[in-house]
Design an enzyme around this catalytic site. Structure first.
Site, short mmCIF file in Angstrom:
data_model
loop_
_atom_site.label_atom_id
_atom_site.label_comp_id
_atom_site.label_asym_id
_atom_site.label_seq_id
_atom_site.Cartn_x
_atom_site.Cartn_y
_atom_site.Cartn_z
N LYS A 198 2.89 10.17 6.67
CA LYS A 198 1.50 10.91 6.84
C LYS A 198 0.83 9.61 6.78
O LYS A 198 0.50 9.02 6.25
CB LYS A 198 0.79 11.55 5.75
CG LYS A 198 0.17 12.82 6.31
CD LYS A 198 -1.46 13.22 5.70
CE LYS A 198 -2.76 12.46 4.69
NZ LYS A 198 -3.39 11.70 6.14
N GLU A 273 0.71 2.13 -4.96
CA GLU A 273 -0.02 1.34 -4.98
C GLU A 273 -1.36 1.75 -4.22
O GLU A 273 -1.98 2.39 -3.35
CB GLU A 273 0.78 0.60 -3.13
CG GLU A 273 0.81 -1.38 -3.94
CD GLU A 273 -0.35 -1.74 -2.61
OE1 GLU A 273 -1.33 -1.55 -3.40
OE2 GLU A 273 -0.41 -1.52 -1.56
N CYS A 307 -6.51 -4.43 -0.61
CA CYS A 307 -5.77 -4.11 -2.38
C CYS A 307 -6.28 -4.70 -2.89
O CYS A 307 -6.98 -5.16 -4.16
CB CYS A 307 -4.90 -3.35 -2.32
SG CYS A 307 -3.35 -3.22 -1.51
N GLU A 404 -13.35 -1.07 -7.59
CA GLU A 404 -13.21 -1.84 -6.52
C GLU A 404 -14.42 -1.03 -4.78
O GLU A 404 -14.56 -0.02 -5.24
CB GLU A 404 -12.23 -1.08 -6.20
CG GLU A 404 -11.43 -0.99 -4.27
CD GLU A 404 -9.98 -1.01 -4.48
OE1 GLU A 404 -9.33 0.46 -4.23
OE2 GLU A 404 -8.51 -2.38 -4.38
#
Ligand code: NAI
Ligand code: MG
Length: 500
Positions: A198, A273, A307, A404
């Protein structure tokens, strides 16, 4: 900062954009059962450029059944490893043959500069398939001498078999759409698994094209199934499905935790992850020019939507002002604009949502007392553009230091001693990556051992290679992508013990 320009979409992409974009299930391109589609936006213009099929739980059901049938038939898992290897290698070749088209898709979907898309995303994706093609023929178990204490004089022949885990669900994000698909599909295909993939709802285009290329390469029907659609519907259905043996996810830590809960139903294997807030440490004995350029690249590459971005910049106090001024100068001179303009260094953020999120962090940081020595605001014009930003006077408790941001915003902080910096670097719930800049190799290796991060770059940053494992300590994830390590995510070990 120079003005944003908006060149039009390349001619060769227009026909792909206007064609219906369907789901790939069992080798057939089909509409969503609901008949629904969703809009695909160009982030540089805030305009809808395409429609994609909106798959949901009903389509996931069909895709998982197709993947199960393909797995159980052995059409892929029992094919000789050499044949499998050749098909996977061919996918890499086809990606390279179609590099310009795929790069343009990434630019219109994600916003990134087209030169970067071609040199990094597309090239790395091709390389990933080729690297994993090589592993397909090298998956082997061990023979293991036994010493069974309660069978005196017993003789055994014991060995391990490495078997594919089965049907795997793979849910990927929008920051490197094609490359994340390659990181996921490569090892799963090499091990003989079948897949329901997906892509992110923000960036479905290149995955659809990749599905076409997989079939052109000779992949049997049902081995790779692609369901475009939303996370809360299609993604959640994959994570919860009882006939999915493993789920691999890349995205937010928040959704990673939801995936773990959803996977508990059938105890499917999980790899994750997730996010990061990576420290980038510049010592006063570093090559300062190189470190300044590296620090800018560590945060501004891909509009900061990485990331492993070096989003917390720690600079030894004696050179703090000089480094902050240097990174700020690079930020202020960056050409921000459409990814289709060859002179663009930074494109728009991926979506309105991400634009709002990053803008919110900028405001929160400035309100909390950080000072922008470059940028600090959104760019007032169509598209999701924000200024490359350097925040100084940032302190550890601020949200811009703890959370983040996933945008082109770096928080710079001074440090004094070697002992202090390891604590500061590790003062985060994340542990994805770290950067170290120094000419003292002993210092570099010592900090590399102390820092809790899955990847440490010394005198460089954002170096990725299909052979080098990548993944997180702490709340940055479970398992490793790329390298030999990634194969383990898709294999089970079977011990066979024979009495002689
Ligand atoms: P997200 O984690 O919501 O989306 C990533 C993928 O997960 C997409 O394919 C999405 O459709 C899917 N998803 C969302 N909710 C789901 C659910 N309940 N079940 C199954 N799948 C689901 O990330 P989002 O909202 O796009 O971005 C939010 C933040 O996440 C970013 O600001 C950034 O901090 C972080 N992020 C980290 C990434 C990384 O590479 N580690 C990539 C993208 C985002
Ligand atoms: Mg989300």
């Amino acid at each position: 900062m120079s003005t944003v320009t908006q060149p039009s979409v390349p001619e060769n992409l227009k026909s792909f954009l206007s064609a219906p974009k369907k789901l790939l299930i069992g080798g057939q391109w089909v509409d969503a059962k609901s008949g629904k589609t969703f809009d695909v936006y160009d982030p540089a213009t805030d305009q809808v450029v395409a429609q994609a099929a909106e798959g949901d739980a009903a389509d996931v059901e069909l895709a998982v059944a197709a993947a199960r049938k393909a797995f159980d038939s052995g059409a892929w898992s029992k094919m000789t490893a050499s044949q499998r290897s050749r098909i996977i290698w061919k996918i890499g070749d086809l990606i390279e043959d179609n590099a310009d088209e795929l790069a343009a898709m990434e630019t219109i979907d994600n916003g990134k500069p087209i030169g970067v898309a071609k040199a990094a995303d597309v090239a790395l994706a091709a390389d990933m398939f080729r690297y994993m093609a090589g592993w397909a023929t090298k998956i082997e178990g061990n023979t293991i001498p036994l010493n069974v204490p309660y069978v005196p004089g017993g003789q055994f022949h014991a060995y391990t078999l490495k078997e594919p885990v089965g049907v795997v669900g793979q849910i990927i994000p929008w920051n490197f759409p094609l490359l994340m698909a390659a990181w996921k599909l490569g090892p799963a295909l090499a091990t003989g698994c079948t897949i329901v993939l997906k892509p992110a709802e923000q960036t479905p285009l290149s995955a659809i094209r990749l599905g076409e290329l997989c079939h052109e390469a000779g992949l049997p029907d049902g081995v790779v199934n692609i369901i475009t659609g939303f996370g809360e519907t299609a993604g959640a259905a994959i994570a919860a499905h009882d006939d999915v043996d493993k789920v691999a996810f890349t995205g937010s830590t928040e959704v990673g935790k939801i995936i773990i809960k959803a996977a508990a139903g059938n105890l499917k294997k999980v790899t994750l992850e997730l996010g990061g807030k990576s420290p980038n440490v510049i010592y006063d004995d570093a090559d300062i020019e190189t470190a300044i350029a590296g620090a800018a690249d560590a945060i501004f590459f891909n509009q900061g939507q990485v990331c492993s971005a070096g989003s917390r910049l720690f600079v030894q106090s004696g050179i703090y002002d000089e480094v902050v001024a240097g990174v700020s100068e690079i930020a202020s001179n960056m050409k921000v604009g459409s990814g289709f303009d060859a002179s663009t260094q930074m494109g728009p953020l991926v979506s309105r949502e991400q634009f709002d999120r990053v803008s919110g962090y900028l405001k929160a940081g400035l309100d909390a007392g950080a000072e922008a020595s470059a940028g600090g605001a959104a760019i007032d014009q169509p598209g999701y553009f924000v200024q490359p930003t350097v925040l100084k006077n940032a302190s550890p408790e601020m949200s811009v230091v703890q959370e983040e941001i996933f945008g082109p915003v770096v928080a710079a902080m001074p440090f004094t001693s070697d002992t202090e910096i390891a604590c500061q670097a590790n003062d985060t719930t994340y542990g994805l990556a770290a950067g170290i800049w120094t000419r003292d190799i002993s210092k570099a290796h010592k900090l590399a051992r102390q820092v809790k991060a899955g990847t440490v770059w010394v005198n460089c940053y954002s170096i990725f290679d299909a052979a080098l494992p990548f993944g997180g300590y702490k709340q940055s994830g479970w398992g490793r992508e790329m390298g030999h390590a990634a194969l383990e995510n898709y294999l089970q070990t079977k011990s066979v013990c024979v009495s002689l």
